[in-house]
Scaffold this motif. Structure first.
Motif, PDB file in Angstrom:
ATOM      1  N   ARG A 131       0.835  -1.202   0.000  1.00 10.20           N
ATOM      2  CA  ARG A 131       0.000   0.000   0.000  1.00 10.20           C
ATOM      3  C   ARG A 131       0.873   1.256   0.000  1.00 10.20           C
ATOM      4  NH1 ARG A 131      -3.944  -0.101   5.020  1.00 10.20           N
ATOM      5  NH2 ARG A 131      -4.349   2.122   4.877  1.00 10.20           N
ATOM      6  N   LEU A 132       1.886   1.232   0.882  1.00  7.66           N
ATOM      7  CA  LEU A 132       2.781   2.385   0.992  1.00  7.66           C
ATOM      8  C   LEU A 132       3.601   2.543  -0.284  1.00  7.66           C
ATOM      9  CD1 LEU A 132       4.030   1.937   4.663  1.00  7.66           C
ATOM     10  CD2 LEU A 132       2.240   3.443   3.823  1.00  7.66           C
ATOM     11  N   ILE A 134       2.736   1.718  -3.301  1.00  5.08           N
ATOM     12  CA  ILE A 134       1.887   2.278  -4.361  1.00  5.08           C
ATOM     13  C   ILE A 134       1.726   3.786  -4.157  1.00  5.08           C
ATOM     14  CG2 ILE A 134      -0.443   2.260  -5.332  1.00  5.08           C
ATOM     15  CD1 ILE A 134      -0.537  -0.774  -4.674  1.00  5.08           C
ATOM     16  N   LEU A 135       1.512   4.182  -2.911  1.00  9.32           N
ATOM     17  CA  LEU A 135       1.391   5.625  -2.641  1.00  9.32           C
ATOM     18  C   LEU A 135       2.701   6.338  -2.967  1.00  9.32           C
ATOM     19  CD1 LEU A 135      -0.611   5.609   0.721  1.00  9.32           C
ATOM     20  CD2 LEU A 135      -1.424   6.444  -1.476  1.00  9.32           C
ATOM     21  N   ALA A 136       3.815   5.667  -2.636  1.00  8.05           N
ATOM     22  CA  ALA A 136       5.124   6.267  -2.920  1.00  8.05           C
ATOM     23  C   ALA A 136       5.381   6.382  -4.417  1.00  8.05           C
ATOM     24  CB  ALA A 136       6.230   5.449  -2.258  1.00  8.05           C
ATOM     25  N   LEU A 137       4.668   5.592  -5.202  1.00  4.58           N
ATOM     26  CA  LEU A 137       4.813   5.715  -6.657  1.00  4.58           C
ATOM     27  C   LEU A 137       4.016   6.903  -7.183  1.00  4.58           C
ATOM     28  CD1 LEU A 137       4.623   1.965  -7.717  1.00  4.58           C
ATOM     29  CD2 LEU A 137       6.554   3.493  -8.092  1.00  4.58           C
ATOM     30  N   GLY A 138       3.343   7.590  -6.287  1.00  7.85           N
ATOM     31  CA  GLY A 138       2.610   8.801  -6.679  1.00  7.85           C
ATOM     32  C   GLY A 138       1.127   8.579  -6.895  1.00  7.85           C
ATOM     33  N   ALA A 139       0.616   7.439  -6.429  1.00  3.42           N
ATOM     34  CA  ALA A 139      -0.794   7.132  -6.673  1.00  3.42           C
ATOM     35  C   ALA A 139      -1.716   7.956  -5.786  1.00  3.42           C
ATOM     36  CB  ALA A 139      -1.038   5.647  -6.428  1.00  3.42           C
ATOM     37  N   THR A 140      -2.890   8.277  -6.336  1.00  2.00           N
ATOM     38  CA  THR A 140      -3.939   8.874  -5.508  1.00  2.00           C
ATOM     39  C   THR A 140      -4.568   7.712  -4.734  1.00  2.00           C
ATOM     40  OG1 THR A 140      -5.589   8.501  -7.217  1.00  2.00           O
ATOM     41  CG2 THR A 140      -4.448  10.623  -7.260  1.00  2.00           C
ATOM     42  N   GLN A 143      -6.390   5.402  -7.117  1.00  2.00           N
ATOM     43  CA  GLN A 143      -5.439   4.573  -7.884  1.00  2.00           C
ATOM     44  C   GLN A 143      -4.866   3.457  -7.015  1.00  2.00           C
ATOM     45  OE1 GLN A 143      -2.853   7.804  -9.178  1.00  2.00           O
ATOM     46  NE2 GLN A 143      -3.360   7.398 -11.321  1.00  2.00           N
ATOM     47  N   LEU A 147      -5.177  -0.493  -7.786  1.00  2.00           N
ATOM     48  CA  LEU A 147      -3.989  -1.333  -7.961  1.00  2.00           C
ATOM     49  C   LEU A 147      -3.974  -2.502  -6.973  1.00  2.00           C
ATOM     50  CD1 LEU A 147      -1.287   1.389  -8.704  1.00  2.00           C
ATOM     51  CD2 LEU A 147      -1.998  -0.443 -10.239  1.00  2.00           C
TER      52      LEU A 147
ATOM     53  N   LEU B  92       4.319   9.243   3.869  1.00  6.07           N
ATOM     54  CA  LEU B  92       3.553   8.004   3.957  1.00  6.07           C
ATOM     55  C   LEU B  92       3.118   7.716   5.390  1.00  6.07           C
ATOM     56  CD1 LEU B  92       5.798   5.820   1.622  1.00  6.07           C
ATOM     57  CD2 LEU B  92       3.607   6.864   1.062  1.00  6.07           C
ATOM     58  N   VAL B 114      -0.216  14.523  -2.933  1.00  3.01           N
ATOM     59  CA  VAL B 114       0.096  13.685  -4.100  1.00  3.01           C
ATOM     60  C   VAL B 114       1.181  14.351  -4.954  1.00  3.01           C
ATOM     61  CG1 VAL B 114      -0.823  12.636  -6.202  1.00  3.01           C
ATOM     62  CG2 VAL B 114      -2.207  12.677  -4.131  1.00  3.01           C
ATOM     63  N   ARG B 117       4.450  13.544  -3.508  1.00 10.31           N
ATOM     64  CA  ARG B 117       4.789  12.131  -3.669  1.00 10.31           C
ATOM     65  C   ARG B 117       5.164  11.786  -5.104  1.00 10.31           C
ATOM     66  NH1 ARG B 117       0.693   9.231  -2.906  1.00 10.31           N
ATOM     67  NH2 ARG B 117      -0.820  10.456  -1.740  1.00 10.31           N
ATOM     68  N   ARG B 118       4.731  12.627  -6.046  1.00  6.83           N
ATOM     69  CA  ARG B 118       5.121  12.377  -7.440  1.00  6.83           C
ATOM     70  C   ARG B 118       6.485  12.973  -7.771  1.00  6.83           C
ATOM     71  NH1 ARG B 118      -0.555  12.219 -10.874  1.00  6.83           N
ATOM     72  NH2 ARG B 118      -1.326  10.448  -9.702  1.00  6.83           N
ATOM     73  N   MET B 122      10.337   5.928  -3.365  1.00 15.74           N
ATOM     74  CA  MET B 122      10.780   5.173  -2.190  1.00 15.74           C
ATOM     75  C   MET B 122      11.007   3.713  -2.568  1.00 15.74           C
ATOM     76  SD  MET B 122       9.714   5.303   1.677  1.00 15.74           S
ATOM     77  CE  MET B 122      10.486   4.219   2.861  1.00 15.74           C
ATOM     78  N   PHE B 124      11.736  -0.016  -0.797  1.00 22.95           N
ATOM     79  CA  PHE B 124      11.701  -0.717   0.480  1.00 22.95           C
ATOM     80  C   PHE B 124      12.682  -1.896   0.468  1.00 22.95           C
ATOM     81  CE2 PHE B 124       7.753   1.536   0.281  1.00 22.95           C
ATOM     82  CZ  PHE B 124       7.439   1.850   1.585  1.00 22.95           C
ATOM     83  N   PHE B 130       4.635  -5.720  -8.473  1.00 24.64           N
ATOM     84  CA  PHE B 130       3.286  -6.137  -8.838  1.00 24.64           C
ATOM     85  C   PHE B 130       3.348  -7.485  -9.545  1.00 24.64           C
ATOM     86  CE2 PHE B 130       3.045  -1.431  -8.929  1.00 24.64           C
ATOM     87  CZ  PHE B 130       2.137  -1.278  -7.898  1.00 24.64           C
ATOM     88  N   GLY B 141       4.942   3.586 -12.118  1.00 23.96           N
ATOM     89  CA  GLY B 141       4.888   4.982 -11.671  1.00 23.96           C
ATOM     90  C   GLY B 141       4.532   5.931 -12.800  1.00 23.96           C
ATOM     91  N   ILE B 144       0.821   5.660 -13.477  1.00 18.41           N
ATOM     92  CA  ILE B 144       0.108   6.387 -12.419  1.00 18.41           C
ATOM     93  C   ILE B 144       0.092   7.885 -12.723  1.00 18.41           C
ATOM     94  CG2 ILE B 144       0.431   7.145 -10.001  1.00 18.41           C
ATOM     95  CD1 ILE B 144       1.119   4.181  -9.374  1.00 18.41           C
ATOM     96  N   ARG B 145       1.173   8.363 -13.323  1.00 18.05           N
ATOM     97  CA  ARG B 145       1.253   9.790 -13.668  1.00 18.05           C
ATOM     98  C   ARG B 145       0.544  10.106 -14.981  1.00 18.05           C
ATOM     99  NH1 ARG B 145       5.009   8.391 -10.388  1.00 18.05           N
ATOM    100  NH2 ARG B 145       6.164   9.828  -9.064  1.00 18.05           N
TER     101      ARG B 145
END
Lengths: 232, 405
Positions: A131-132, A134-140, A143, A147, B92, B114, B117-118, B122, B124, B130, B141, B144-145
Motif C-alpha cells: 500500500r505504501l 503504491i502511494l510512494a509511486l505517486g498514486a492517488t 489509484q 492497484l 507516507l 500527491v 509524492r510524485r 521510495m 523498500f 506487482f 509509476g 500512475i502519472r
C-alpha cells in the motif's frame, strides 16, 4: 435402477432437442444468478476493500459479521427478503415479490458476504508495505485501491466462483421469493424440486445435469483464467 | 596493507559532493545540472518531527535537512526510527507533530500531498513488485502519472538497460531472483525522475555477492543521475561506500549527523562509536596532561591520547581496529606510536578480505589485519604480540560524572 437410467436418457433427450421450457429455465437461471453475482461483486469488493484498508472502532465485529454472513442459510435469507418484499413489508411498494428480480435480490444477499469476506482476506494478505509502495509511486487513493484490487485479482476470481457457485445451486430463497411460476420465475433449482415432488424424475434428473454442467462450465472458464494468470 | 585502509580508501574514493539539480534524468549530467549558484542549499528540511505510537515516542527529530545531490545514510540498530523517519519524509506516515518543506515549499505531511509524492520515490527492503512483467512493474509509476503508452515505451527500456534487467523485460516479476527483483524495484523508482529517493535498507535482504554487485551498480547510477537520496542501512561499510553524510539514530533520535569521515572518526558518544565500528571503547580517567597529550588510566593499562583535558576528568577512549598495528618485535622499531601494549591473541575471525583479531592487553583491544600479515607474522590464537597505535588515533569522548544517588 431403471428409473435412473430412464431419467438420464430423458435428460439427454431434453438437452439435445433443446426443449423450449428447459432452455427457458436454464437461461433464466443464468441471467438471475449472473446478475446477482455481478451485484454481489460490486458491493462485496467495495465493502471488503474498504474494511481491509481501514481501521475503525468495532472493525473486528464487522469482520466477524462478514465471516458469519459467508455461511448465511439461503432459507433464512429467503424468509427475510420475503418479509421485506411482502405487500405490507418495508419494501412492499416495489411490488417485486414472486418475480425474477426478487430472486436476484435474495441471491445477491446470499453472495455478497461471500465476496466481501474473500475480498477482505485477499486484500489483507497482500504485503503490508505494498500500500505504501503504491502511494510512494505517486498514486492517488483511488489509484491505490484499484492497484490493490488488481493485485488481488486471483483470489478475487475465487470469490466470483464461490459467489456464483453458492447461488446457482441454492433453492430455498429462490422458491420463497420467486414463487416458481412457470415461464416467469422458475429456475433450475426450483424446477428440480417441483419435478421431484411430482415424481417426474426424468425431468428432474435432466435439470440436475444441466445445473451441474452450467456450474462446471462457468467454474471451468474462471479456473482457466485463474490458472493462466498464476505464475508457473 | 593495513585493512583499516580499506575504509579509508572508500572515504578517499567516494564523491564528496555529487551536485546536479536532483532531477536525475536524462542521464547526461551536463544536460540537467544547474549552475551551483542556482541550487537551493537545502532540498528537504524538517522541523520538530514527532511520531508517537501507542503512547510511546518512536521519532523525535528537532531538525533535519537534506542537501541537494547528497546521499545521506541513516544508520542505527533495529527500532532506532530509521524507517519511521523515511516514511514520514516520504509523506507516507503522518507525524503527530512537526512540519517539513521541500524545495522551500511546505509539505502537507501525511498522505495527502500527491504532488509531493510524485516528485519523490521510495524503495523498500522487499521489492514489493506487482504481479506483472518486469516492464509493467518499471512502468507503474509512469502509468500512475498518466504517461501515454508510446512515451512509456520510449522511456522504460533505457532504465531496464541502466539497471541491467533489459533481458528480463517480459519476465513475470514472480519469477525473479532477489537481486533481479530489487533491481526492478530500483528501476521503477528511478524511471519517474525523482528529485529525492528514500531507500529503506534496500540491499539488506540480498546474499553477499548479489548485494555487492547491486551496490556497485547503484553507486554508479546515483552518480550518473545526480539523484539526492536518503538511505537507511545497518551496514557501516555500505554507508561508507555510498554516503556523503551519515546520521546515526538511536531510540527515535538522531544522535549524530555529519560528513561520513567526521562521524566515523569522531563519534559523539559511546553508542555512536560502537555503532560506526569503533570496536574498542575504553572508559578511563585522565591521570596527567602536558603539551596537548594526556595519559588516561583505563582498566588494565594507561593510554596516551591527544587533547587538553584536566587530570581527574572521565573519558571514553575510542580506538578503531584499523588504527591498531600488530608486531612481534619488542618494542616496535621506528614508530611514532605512543601506545604499545603486549597482549595475547584471544580470537581470530576471518572477515572476507581481512581478519578481526581480538587481543587481551589487560583490556580487550580489536585490530584488523590482512591475510598476508596474518601469515607473515604467523599470528594464531594464544600467541603473544605487541599492539600499538598512535595517540592521535585515540578519539576521546569526555564523560559526565555519574549522578549521585
Amino acid at each position: 435402477m431403471n428409473l435412473i437410467i430412464e431419467g438420464i436418457q430423458k435428460a439427454f433427450f431434453l438437452i439435445f432437442t433443446l426443449d423450449a421450457e428447459v432452455l427457458g429455465i436454464t437461461l433464466l437461471s443464468l441471467q438471475v444468478s449472473g446478475t446477482a453475482t455481478l451485484i454481489s461483486l460490486f458491493i462485496g469488493i467495495s465493502v471488503g476493500t474498504a474494511v481491509a484498508l481501514s481501521r475503525f472502532p468495532g472493525r473486528q465485529l464487522v469482520v466477524s459479521l462478514i465471516n458469519t454472513g459467508m455461511g448465511l442459510p439461503p432459507v433464512v435469507v429467503g424468509l427475510f427478503v420475503a418479509i421485506f418484499l411482502w405487500r405490507n413489508g418495508p419494501l412492499g411498494f416495489l411490488e417485486i415479490l414472486y418475480t425474477p428480480t426478487a430472486i436476484i435480490l435474495a441471491q445477491a444477499v446470499i453472495a455478497t458476504p461471500i465476496v466481501t469476506g474473500i475480498t477482505l482476506a485477499s486484500i489483507q494478505n497482500l504485503p503490508v508495505n505494498l500500500r505504501l509502495q503504491i502511494l510512494a509511486l505517486g498514486a492517488t487513493r483511488v489509484q491505490m485501491v484499484w492497484l490493490l484490487v488488481k493485485e488481488a485479482r486471483l483470489p478475487l476470481l475465487a470469490a466470483v466462483m464461490a459467489g456464483f457457485g453458492g447461488i446457482i445451486s441454492e433453492v430455498g430463497a429462490s422458491i420463497m421469493v420467486g414463487g416458481n411460476i412457470r415461464g416467469y420465475s422458475r429456475v433450475l433449482t426450483t424446477a428440480t424440486v417441483m419435478e421431484t415432488g411430482r415424481g417426474n424424475f426424468d425431468v428432474a434428473i435432466a435439470l440436475s445435469i444441466i445445473l451441474m454442467l452450467l456450474a462446471f462450465f462457468v467454474n471451468a472458464i474462471l479456473t482457466q483464467i485463474q490458472q493462466r494468470e498464476r505464475p508457473r | 596493507m593495513n585493512p583499516g585502509t580499506h575504509a579509508e580508501a572508500l572515504l578517499r574514493n567516494k564523491r564528496i559532493v555529487r551536485g546536479g539539480d536532483g532531477s536525475g534524468y536524462p542521464l547526461d549530467p551536463a544536460a540537467v545540472a544547474l549552475p551551483p549558484e542556482s541550487r537551493p542549499e537545502i532540498l528537504l528540511q524538517a522541523e520538530n518531527l514527532l511520531v508517537r505510537r501507542g503512547g510511546a515516542t518512536v521519532l523525535d527529530i528537532p531538525a533535519f535537512d537534506v542537501h541537494p545531490g547528497e546521499l545521506l545514510a541513516l544508520i542505527g540498530p533495529n527500532g532506532a526510527g530509521k524507517s519511521t523517519l523515511l516514511l514520514t519524509l516520504a509523506c507516507l506516515l503522518k507525524p503527530s507533530r512537526g512540519r517539513f518543506s521541500f524545495n522551500g515549499r511546505e509539505i502537507d505531511a501525511g498522505r495527502g500531498d500527491v504532488e509531493y509524492r510524485r516528485r519523490i520515490a521510495m524503495v523498500f527492503q522487499e521489492p514489493l513488485l506487482f504481479d506483472a512483467t518486469v516492464f509493467d512493474n518499471v512502468a507503474a509509476g509512469l502509468k500512475i502519472r498518466g504517461m501515454g503508452r508510446e512515451e512509456i515505451g520510449r522511456v522504460v527500456p533505457g532504465y531496464l538497460e541502466l539497471f541491467g534487467i533489459a533481458h528480463l523485460t517480459k519476465r513475470s516479476a514472480r519469477k525473479l531472483s532477489g537481486g533481479e527483483a530489487q533491481r526492478t524495484s530500483l528501476a521503477r523508482a528511478f524511471v519517474t525522475k525523482p528529485e529525492i529517493v528514500f531507500l529503506d535498507e534496500p540491499f539488506s535482504a540480498l546474499d553477499p555477492p548479489t548485494r555487492e554487485a547491486l551496490i556497485g551498480d547503484f553507486e554508479r547510477i546515483i552518480r550518473e543521475t545526480h539523484t539526492t537520496a536518503v538511505a537507511s542501512t545497518h551496514d557501516q561499510t555500505e554507508a561508507l561506500r555510498l554516503a556523503d553524510r551519515m546520521a546515526v539514530m538511536n531510540g527515535g533520535k538522531i544522535v549524530q549527523i555529519g560528513p561520513v569521515a567526521e562521524v566515523i572518526n569522531r563519534p559523539a558518544d559511546g553508542f555512536v562509536a560502537s555503532f560506526v565500528g569503533v570496536e574498542t571503547v575504553l572508559p578511563g580517567r585522565v591521570l596527567r596532561s602536558s603539551d596537548g597529550v594526556f595519559t588516561a588510566a583505563v582498566e588494565g593499562g594507561e593510554i596516551q591520547a591527544v587533547g587538553h583535558l584536566r587530570p581527574g576528568e572521565r573519558v571514553l577512549c575510542c580506538i578503531r581496529p584499523e588504527h591498531v598495528t600488530l608486531s612481534t618485535n619488542i618494542p616496535p622499531p621506528g614508530t611514532s606510536a605512543r601506545n604499545a601494549f603486549p597482549g595475547t591473541i584471544r580470537k581470530i575471525t576471518p572477515l572476507g578480505l581481512f581478519n578481526r583479531v581480538l587481543l587481551n592487553c589487560g583490556f580487550d583491544l580489536v585490530a584488523y589485519v590482512t591475510r598476508q600479515s596474518l601469515e607473515t607474522l604467523s599470528l594464531e590464537e594464544g600467541k603473544r604480540v605487541i599492539a600499538s597505535f598512535k595517540a592521535t588515533a585515540v578519539h576521546v569522548i569526555p564523560r559526565q560524572e555519574p549522578r549521585q544517588t
